[in-house]
Design an enzyme around this catalytic site. Sequence first.
Site, PDB file in Angstrom:
ATOM      1  N   GLY A 190      29.521  26.718 -17.221  1.00 13.81           N
ATOM      2  CA  GLY A 190      28.822  28.005 -17.261  1.00 13.81           C
ATOM      3  C   GLY A 190      29.391  28.926 -16.213  1.00 13.81           C
ATOM      4  O   GLY A 190      30.239  28.537 -15.410  1.00 13.81           O
ATOM      5  N   GLY A 191      28.937  30.146 -16.206  1.00 10.48           N
ATOM      6  CA  GLY A 191      29.383  31.127 -15.227  1.00 10.48           C
ATOM      7  C   GLY A 191      28.719  30.911 -13.882  1.00 10.48           C
ATOM      8  O   GLY A 191      27.849  30.052 -13.726  1.00 10.48           O
ATOM      9  N   ALA A 192      29.126  31.714 -12.923  1.00 10.50           N
ATOM     10  CA  ALA A 192      28.508  31.667 -11.596  1.00 10.50           C
ATOM     11  C   ALA A 192      27.034  32.016 -11.712  1.00 10.50           C
ATOM     12  O   ALA A 192      26.668  32.953 -12.418  1.00 10.50           O
ATOM     13  CB  ALA A 192      29.223  32.637 -10.662  1.00 10.50           C
ATOM     14  N   ARG A 193      26.202  31.238 -11.058  1.00  5.90           N
ATOM     15  CA  ARG A 193      24.753  31.428 -11.049  1.00  5.90           C
ATOM     16  C   ARG A 193      24.131  31.395 -12.441  1.00  5.90           C
ATOM     17  O   ARG A 193      23.121  32.026 -12.705  1.00  5.90           O
ATOM     18  CB  ARG A 193      24.380  32.740 -10.338  1.00  5.90           C
ATOM     19  CG  ARG A 193      24.683  32.748  -8.862  1.00  5.90           C
ATOM     20  CD  ARG A 193      23.754  31.757  -8.164  1.00  5.90           C
ATOM     21  NE  ARG A 193      24.029  31.665  -6.745  1.00  5.90           N
ATOM     22  CZ  ARG A 193      24.573  30.610  -6.163  1.00  5.90           C
ATOM     23  NH1 ARG A 193      24.941  29.565  -6.868  1.00  5.90           N
ATOM     24  NH2 ARG A 193      24.757  30.583  -4.873  1.00  5.90           N
ATOM     25  N   THR A 212      32.405  18.673  -4.168  1.00  7.60           N
ATOM     26  CA  THR A 212      33.836  18.949  -4.042  1.00  7.60           C
ATOM     27  C   THR A 212      34.162  20.100  -3.105  1.00  7.60           C
ATOM     28  O   THR A 212      35.329  20.363  -2.850  1.00  7.60           O
ATOM     29  CB  THR A 212      34.448  19.252  -5.421  1.00  7.60           C
ATOM     30  OG1 THR A 212      33.849  20.443  -5.925  1.00  7.60           O
ATOM     31  CG2 THR A 212      34.263  18.089  -6.380  1.00  7.60           C
ATOM     32  N   HIS A 260      22.300  24.171  -2.365  1.00  9.59           N
ATOM     33  CA  HIS A 260      22.495  22.961  -3.173  1.00  9.59           C
ATOM     34  C   HIS A 260      21.923  21.737  -2.472  1.00  9.59           C
ATOM     35  O   HIS A 260      21.269  20.904  -3.103  1.00  9.59           O
ATOM     36  CB  HIS A 260      23.987  22.744  -3.470  1.00  9.59           C
ATOM     37  CG  HIS A 260      24.512  23.588  -4.580  1.00  9.59           C
ATOM     38  ND1 HIS A 260      24.701  23.096  -5.847  1.00  9.59           N
ATOM     39  CD2 HIS A 260      24.875  24.883  -4.627  1.00  9.59           C
ATOM     40  CE1 HIS A 260      25.166  24.053  -6.621  1.00  9.59           C
ATOM     41  NE2 HIS A 260      25.285  25.157  -5.903  1.00  9.59           N
ATOM     42  N   ARG A 298      18.129  21.518  -2.620  1.00 11.40           N
ATOM     43  CA  ARG A 298      17.590  21.255  -3.954  1.00 11.40           C
ATOM     44  C   ARG A 298      17.729  19.778  -4.351  1.00 11.40           C
ATOM     45  O   ARG A 298      16.990  19.296  -5.199  1.00 11.40           O
ATOM     46  CB  ARG A 298      18.356  22.148  -4.945  1.00 11.40           C
ATOM     47  CG  ARG A 298      17.617  22.468  -6.183  1.00 11.40           C
ATOM     48  CD  ARG A 298      18.323  23.492  -7.028  1.00 11.40           C
ATOM     49  NE  ARG A 298      19.696  23.122  -7.295  1.00 11.40           N
ATOM     50  CZ  ARG A 298      20.673  24.007  -7.511  1.00 11.40           C
ATOM     51  NH1 ARG A 298      20.431  25.289  -7.474  1.00 11.40           N
ATOM     52  NH2 ARG A 298      21.884  23.599  -7.756  1.00 11.40           N
ATOM     53  N   ARG A 299      18.674  19.072  -3.750  1.00 10.81           N
ATOM     54  CA  ARG A 299      18.908  17.662  -4.100  1.00 10.81           C
ATOM     55  C   ARG A 299      17.869  16.753  -3.483  1.00 10.81           C
ATOM     56  O   ARG A 299      17.520  16.907  -2.318  1.00 10.81           O
ATOM     57  CB  ARG A 299      20.281  17.210  -3.594  1.00 10.81           C
ATOM     58  CG  ARG A 299      21.434  17.661  -4.408  1.00 10.81           C
ATOM     59  CD  ARG A 299      22.692  16.896  -4.041  1.00 10.81           C
ATOM     60  NE  ARG A 299      23.054  16.916  -2.646  1.00 10.81           N
ATOM     61  CZ  ARG A 299      23.903  17.780  -2.099  1.00 10.81           C
ATOM     62  NH1 ARG A 299      24.446  18.718  -2.812  1.00 10.81           N
ATOM     63  NH2 ARG A 299      24.190  17.693  -0.822  1.00 10.81           N
ATOM     64  N   ASP A 308      29.891  18.031  -8.742  1.00 12.78           N
ATOM     65  CA  ASP A 308      29.674  19.480  -8.683  1.00 12.78           C
ATOM     66  C   ASP A 308      30.606  20.050  -7.617  1.00 12.78           C
ATOM     67  O   ASP A 308      30.347  19.888  -6.433  1.00 12.78           O
ATOM     68  CB  ASP A 308      28.209  19.769  -8.349  1.00 12.78           C
ATOM     69  CG  ASP A 308      27.807  21.189  -8.692  1.00 12.78           C
ATOM     70  OD1 ASP A 308      28.664  21.965  -9.124  1.00 12.78           O
ATOM     71  OD2 ASP A 308      26.619  21.508  -8.501  1.00 12.78           O
TER      72      ASP A 308
END
Length: 190
Positions: free
Chosen positions: A11-14, A37, A57, A60-61, A91
């Site tokens: 998908g695209g950014a955001r 990564t 990120h 949220r994990r 990711d």
Amino acid sequence: MISRDLTFIVGGARSGKSAYAERLAAGSGLPVTYIATAAVPAGAHADAEFATRIGHHRARRPGHWGLVEAPLDLAEALDAAAQPDHCVLIDCLTLWLANLLCPPDSESPRPDWRARLDAFAAACERARGIVLVVSNEIGMGVVPMGAATRLYVDELGRLNQRIAALADRATLVAAGLPLVLKAPHQASRS
């Protein structure tokens, strides 16, 4: 025991692709290893906005997920983490390829970048368990003017196609909504 179950999420950014992948990982009911990564620049090259993105990120994990940082050695990280009855979330390919093609200490791509792409595709083929691979779709605009940017856009497009072809499932996420591009019954048609 789960043999390989590879899902490619693009998908695209955001667009919501990472959050979607995280929901799939959490919903698997299996232990999860998150392979990040991103290469976080330090010192004079530090980027506060990028660090904020990474922090988002991380927050949220779930805390009980395993974490492996693999800005270059993605094939090795996948080989070590992928196992039956386990879920691996990568990711993302976008940042990994940038690390290979645009290393911070050089004007040229890493000399082994093609071999690393091949090694990662091979690791995807031999992986066991659930593997979720996230990437950006960046090739829907105009052809970039600079040679380095064209190389990056072209190679990410090729890498995305390669991993999508190996995948059992492929999903495009736009505006937070998943659109199935490839389902298991379609996998043999690729």
